[in-house]
Design an enzyme around this catalytic site. Sequence first.
Site, PDB file in Angstrom:
ATOM      1  N   ASP A 189       0.860  -1.186   0.000  1.00  0.00           N
ATOM      2  CA  ASP A 189       0.000   0.000   0.000  1.00  0.00           C
ATOM      3  C   ASP A 189       0.895   1.234   0.000  1.00  0.00           C
ATOM      4  OD1 ASP A 189      -3.260   0.174   0.843  1.00  0.00           O
ATOM      5  OD2 ASP A 189      -2.137   2.048   1.042  1.00  0.00           O
ATOM      6  N   VAL A 231       1.926   2.329  -6.580  1.00  0.00           N
ATOM      7  CA  VAL A 231       1.774   1.525  -7.806  1.00  0.00           C
ATOM      8  C   VAL A 231       1.988   2.332  -9.081  1.00  0.00           C
ATOM      9  CG1 VAL A 231       0.224  -0.195  -6.768  1.00  0.00           C
ATOM     10  CG2 VAL A 231      -0.765   1.827  -7.907  1.00  0.00           C
ATOM     11  N   TYR A 283     -13.255   8.352 -13.686  1.00  0.00           N
ATOM     12  CA  TYR A 283     -13.028   7.062 -13.013  1.00  0.00           C
ATOM     13  C   TYR A 283     -13.496   5.926 -13.925  1.00  0.00           C
ATOM     14  CZ  TYR A 283     -13.702   3.271  -9.604  1.00  0.00           C
ATOM     15  OH  TYR A 283     -13.659   2.065  -8.944  1.00  0.00           O
ATOM     16  N   LYS A 294     -11.455   2.653 -15.626  1.00  0.00           N
ATOM     17  CA  LYS A 294     -11.814   1.237 -15.459  1.00  0.00           C
ATOM     18  C   LYS A 294     -12.098   0.578 -16.810  1.00  0.00           C
ATOM     19  CE  LYS A 294     -11.141   1.008 -11.065  1.00  0.00           C
ATOM     20  NZ  LYS A 294     -10.072   0.170 -10.505  1.00  0.00           N
TER      21      LYS A 294
HETATM   22  N1  LIG Z   1     -15.534   0.061  -3.231  1.00  0.00           N
HETATM   23  C1  LIG Z   1     -16.207  -0.214  -4.329  1.00  0.00           C
HETATM   24  O1  LIG Z   1     -17.460  -0.174  -4.334  1.00  0.00           O
HETATM   25  C2  LIG Z   1     -15.514  -0.584  -5.599  1.00  0.00           C
HETATM   26  C3  LIG Z   1     -14.135  -0.603  -5.725  1.00  0.00           C
HETATM   27  N2  LIG Z   1     -13.558  -0.964  -6.914  1.00  0.00           N
HETATM   28  C4  LIG Z   1     -12.118  -1.013  -7.099  1.00  0.00           C
HETATM   29  O2  LIG Z   1     -11.541  -1.898  -6.155  1.00  0.00           O
HETATM   30  C5  LIG Z   1     -10.241  -1.464  -5.768  1.00  0.00           C
HETATM   31  C6  LIG Z   1     -10.186  -1.303  -4.252  1.00  0.00           C
HETATM   32  O3  LIG Z   1     -11.196  -0.370  -3.866  1.00  0.00           O
HETATM   33  P1  LIG Z   1     -11.514  -0.031  -2.340  1.00  0.00           P
HETATM   34  O4  LIG Z   1     -10.933  -1.038  -1.442  1.00  0.00           O
HETATM   35  O5  LIG Z   1     -12.952   0.257  -2.287  1.00  0.00           O
HETATM   36  O6  LIG Z   1     -10.718   1.347  -2.211  1.00  0.00           O
HETATM   37  P2  LIG Z   1     -10.145   2.055  -0.866  1.00  0.00           P
HETATM   38  O7  LIG Z   1      -9.934   3.475  -1.226  1.00  0.00           O
HETATM   39  O8  LIG Z   1     -11.012   1.703   0.271  1.00  0.00           O
HETATM   40  O9  LIG Z   1      -8.736   1.327  -0.670  1.00  0.00           O
HETATM   41  C7  LIG Z   1      -7.730   1.468  -1.648  1.00  0.00           C
HETATM   42  C8  LIG Z   1      -6.375   1.204  -1.034  1.00  0.00           C
HETATM   43  O10 LIG Z   1      -5.413   1.493  -2.069  1.00  0.00           O
HETATM   44  C9  LIG Z   1      -4.376   2.271  -1.503  1.00  0.00           C
HETATM   45  N3  LIG Z   1      -3.741   3.095  -2.548  1.00  0.00           N
HETATM   46  C10 LIG Z   1      -4.201   4.239  -3.093  1.00  0.00           C
HETATM   47  N4  LIG Z   1      -3.328   4.726  -3.981  1.00  0.00           N
HETATM   48  C11 LIG Z   1      -2.285   3.857  -3.998  1.00  0.00           C
HETATM   49  C12 LIG Z   1      -1.059   3.823  -4.706  1.00  0.00           C
HETATM   50  N5  LIG Z   1      -0.718   4.790  -5.569  1.00  0.00           N
HETATM   51  N6  LIG Z   1      -0.211   2.777  -4.504  1.00  0.00           N
HETATM   52  C13 LIG Z   1      -0.539   1.807  -3.615  1.00  0.00           C
HETATM   53  N7  LIG Z   1      -1.675   1.809  -2.898  1.00  0.00           N
HETATM   54  C14 LIG Z   1      -2.542   2.815  -3.098  1.00  0.00           C
HETATM   55  C15 LIG Z   1      -5.045   3.118  -0.425  1.00  0.00           C
HETATM   56  O11 LIG Z   1      -4.127   3.610   0.523  1.00  0.00           O
HETATM   57  C16 LIG Z   1      -6.064   2.142   0.141  1.00  0.00           C
HETATM   58  O12 LIG Z   1      -5.526   1.391   1.207  1.00  0.00           O
HETATM   59  C17 LIG Z   1     -10.024  -0.132  -6.510  1.00  0.00           C
HETATM   60  O13 LIG Z   1      -9.267  -0.378  -7.685  1.00  0.00           O
HETATM   61  C18 LIG Z   1     -11.424   0.320  -6.860  1.00  0.00           C
HETATM   62  O14 LIG Z   1     -11.442   1.141  -7.995  1.00  0.00           O
HETATM   63  C19 LIG Z   1     -14.317  -1.321  -8.000  1.00  0.00           C
HETATM   64  C20 LIG Z   1     -15.665  -1.306  -7.914  1.00  0.00           C
HETATM   65  C21 LIG Z   1     -16.373  -0.939  -6.720  1.00  0.00           C
HETATM   66  C1  LIG Z   2     -18.874   1.767  -9.509  1.00  0.00           C
HETATM   67  C2  LIG Z   2     -18.325   1.952  -8.196  1.00  0.00           C
HETATM   68  O1  LIG Z   2     -19.033   2.066  -7.268  1.00  0.00           O
HETATM   69  C3  LIG Z   2     -16.968   1.968  -8.046  1.00  0.00           C
HETATM   70  C4  LIG Z   2     -16.430   2.610  -6.854  1.00  0.00           C
HETATM   71  O2  LIG Z   2     -16.249   1.453  -8.859  1.00  0.00           O
END
Ligand SMILES: NC(=O)C1=CN([C@@H]2O[C@H](COP(=O)(O)OP(=O)(O)OC[C@H]3O[C@@H](n4cnc5c(N)ncnc54)[C@H](O)[C@@H]3O)[C@@H](O)[C@H]2O)C=CC1
Ligand SMILES: CC(=O)C(C)=O
Length: 257
Positions: free
Chosen positions: A33, A60, A152, A156
């Site tokens: 992270d 990343v 965003y 994706k």
């Molecule tokens: N939460 C949701 O409803 C959805 C999430 N996603 C995708 O799933 C993945 C995870 O999402 P969440 O856990 O909800 O997000 P989150 O924001 O809760 O957690 C993301 C994590 O990634 C870390 N991070 C951010 N930038 C970074 C970088 N440059 N290098 C390394 N780590 C980094 C953050 O510190 C955090 O711990 C993302 O790619 C998001 O787009 C996709 C669809 C829905």
């Molecule tokens: C569609 C959506 O909720 C994300 C965060 O990807």
Amino acid sequence: MSKVAVITGSGGGLGKGIAERLAKDGFKVVVNDINAEAVNSTVEEIKAGGYEVIGVQGDVSKKEHQFLLVQRAVEVFGRLDVFVNNAGIDVVTPFLDVDEAQLNKAFSINVNGVVFGTQAAAEQFKKQESKGKIINACSIAGHESYEMLSTYSATKHAVKSFTHSSAKELAPYNIRVNAYCPGVAGTAMWDRIDEEMVKYYDHMEPGDAFKEFSGNILLGRPQEPEDVANLVSFLASDDSDYITGQAIVTDGGLVFR
Ligand SMILES: NC(=O)C1=CN([C@@H]2O[C@H](COP(=O)(O)OP(=O)(O)OC[C@H]3O[C@@H](n4cnc5c(N)ncnc54)[C@H](O)[C@@H]3O)[C@@H](O)[C@H]2O)C=CC1
Ligand SMILES: CC(=O)C(C)=O
């Protein structure tokens, strides 16, 4: 011999759920992270369960960090089997208001980050001459395009496209590339999306955007990290060996593809 999995952005949210699940599945796990504190706390929690885990802080969007991440995984655990490009950030604003810095940041983490992670993992798999699995965080926003989430959604869609093309290039090396496409999960990301959306829509109060999006889910509840981890666990396992180049939706019934 235990397999080894790296999960980016696994200091919290969906990535943490994936790291915990892969540890239970028997993988030695590398937590990554950008937030060092989050790395340490996730590592301590997984370690407390009796699993083998290390943490590597890194960004990343930096190619060098991604190659160092794989290098560290191999130094400590001897090999790499699965690389999960999970880290991603949101951008919540009408596209007319998006500025250059926001756009560059979103693409550099969500898209460049996936490309660099895939390069680093694929080079290691080729060196090992072993089967490898790369698993990317896409989204329902990689299949559908949302207002207020336009840039965003564009990132994706790019992840979905890159999943297809990298799967084609890497298949000759016995490397599979797939993506998971979550729906609406109540992580810190959705806290931010809700907060920003509520600012733009007069009729909304805190919590309303999350309720509105998740209210349409056929299975009647928002997504939990475990729901996403179930799919990633399958994609990381031998049971998915005949699947590559797919961006699979896991959303409780929201977007139909
Ligand atoms: N939460 C949701 O409803 C959805 C999430 N996603 C995708 O799933 C993945 C995870 O999402 P969440 O856990 O909800 O997000 P989150 O924001 O809760 O957690 C993301 C994590 O990634 C870390 N991070 C951010 N930038 C970074 C970088 N440059 N290098 C390394 N780590 C980094 C953050 O510190 C955090 O711990 C993302 O790619 C998001 O787009 C996709 C669809 C829905
Ligand atoms: C569609 C959506 O909720 C994300 C965060 O990807």
